[in-house]
Design an enzyme around this catalytic site. Structure first.
Site, PDB file in Angstrom:
ATOM      1  N   LEU A 105       0.877  -1.164   0.000  1.00 53.56           N
ATOM      2  CA  LEU A 105       0.000   0.000   0.000  1.00 53.56           C
ATOM      3  C   LEU A 105       0.914   1.213   0.000  1.00 53.56           C
ATOM      4  O   LEU A 105       1.910   1.238   0.727  1.00 53.56           O
ATOM      5  CB  LEU A 105      -0.906   0.028   1.237  1.00 53.56           C
ATOM      6  CG  LEU A 105      -2.203  -0.774   1.195  1.00 53.56           C
ATOM      7  CD1 LEU A 105      -2.909  -0.672   2.552  1.00 53.56           C
ATOM      8  CD2 LEU A 105      -3.138  -0.281   0.100  1.00 53.56           C
ATOM      9  N   ASP A 106       0.600   2.206  -0.807  1.00 56.30           N
ATOM     10  CA  ASP A 106       1.438   3.395  -0.875  1.00 56.30           C
ATOM     11  C   ASP A 106       1.601   4.041   0.502  1.00 56.30           C
ATOM     12  O   ASP A 106       0.773   3.860   1.397  1.00 56.30           O
ATOM     13  CB  ASP A 106       0.834   4.425  -1.835  1.00 56.30           C
ATOM     14  CG  ASP A 106       0.858   3.953  -3.272  1.00 56.30           C
ATOM     15  OD1 ASP A 106       1.626   3.022  -3.574  1.00 56.30           O
ATOM     16  OD2 ASP A 106       0.102   4.521  -4.081  1.00 56.30           O
ATOM     17  N   PHE A 107       2.658   4.831   0.641  1.00 51.32           N
ATOM     18  CA  PHE A 107       2.948   5.545   1.886  1.00 51.32           C
ATOM     19  C   PHE A 107       1.749   6.346   2.363  1.00 51.32           C
ATOM     20  O   PHE A 107       1.431   6.379   3.556  1.00 51.32           O
ATOM     21  CB  PHE A 107       4.155   6.469   1.655  1.00 51.32           C
ATOM     22  CG  PHE A 107       4.663   7.160   2.884  1.00 51.32           C
ATOM     23  CD1 PHE A 107       5.381   6.467   3.849  1.00 51.32           C
ATOM     24  CD2 PHE A 107       4.449   8.517   3.079  1.00 51.32           C
ATOM     25  CE1 PHE A 107       5.865   7.098   4.980  1.00 51.32           C
ATOM     26  CE2 PHE A 107       4.929   9.168   4.199  1.00 51.32           C
ATOM     27  CZ  PHE A 107       5.636   8.455   5.155  1.00 51.32           C
TER      28      PHE A 107
END
Length: 224
Positions: A105-107
């Site tokens: 999952l992206d930052f």
């Protein structure tokens, strides 16, 4: 015990993910019966052979563990970060097993993230050939019309190939933005963000609420 690939054995023992185990092999850090093994497809029997990593013998196997984490924004979906930014491992303080994120999952994304030491589960959930669905809630600038959403369903060309969504549903909309539920079956880097950007709607927030049949439910942020 049957012969198994050395990477799978290291993953089962909780030493490393399969990908990291491959790196250990190539770096010459793994020996079997005193011989350095650098062949990725090498098979051995851990009940009979002496397998060592960095000179230390593997003597037991961890139980298979899989966690569901509600990832907050501001954490990397990785075990370590060279820049020492917060990672999801910081949310698992006191966990005695070595776990690895399944997919990313992206930052700045949030929601359902699975972590496991079970290489078979990780492979099944993340490999493209199994087409496991991922359900997201996406907040975008503006309100995509039916024509634009159909473009995403029919397929849109990105820099790394064709991509498409399985389904979409506008949950609520305002004058300047809208929330849309989207289902995809791929885990490519920033896929949902790039697809909506391609139709002219920048993503403001992204939350994964389901991975296959596994749903996030009402688990609080940062809890597992």
């Amino acid at each position: 015990m049957a012969l198994e690939r050395i990477q799978k054995i290291l993953a089962k023992a909780g030493i490393a993910s399969r990908r990291e185990a491959e790196r250990m092999l190539l770096e010459g850090r793994v020996t079997v019966n005193g011989k350095v093994i650098k062949t990725l497809g090498f098979k051995t029997d851990p009940s009979r052979d002496a397998i060592k990593v960095n000179g230390k013998r593997i003597t037991g196997f961890e139980p298979k563990v899989t966690l569901l984490l509600n990832k907050p924004r501001g954490y990397l979906s990785t075990v370590k970060d060279p820049k020492e930014r917060p990672t999801v491992m910081d949310l698992l303080q006191g966990m005695k097993w070595r776990l690895y994120p399944v997919g990313r999952l992206d930052f700045d994304a949030e929601g359902l993230l699975l972590l496991t030491n079970d290489g078979d589960i990780a492979q099944t959930l993340s490999h493209p050939r199994f087409s496991i669905s991922r359900t997201y809630l996406v907040k975008v600038i503006g309100v995509p019309d039916e024509k634009k959403l159909n473009r995403l369903k029919n397929g849109i060309m990105l820099e790394d190939g064709m991509a498409k969504i399985v389904s979409s549903h506008v949950l609520r909309q305002k004058e300047k933005n809208s929330w849309i539920q989207v289902v995809v079956t791929e885990g490519r880097n920033r896929l949902v963000k790039r697809m909506f950007s391609a139709i002219g709607h920048r993503v403001l927030k992204l939350k994964r609420v389901a991975f296959g049949p596994i749903r996030l439910g009402d688990l609080p942020f940062g809890h597992f």
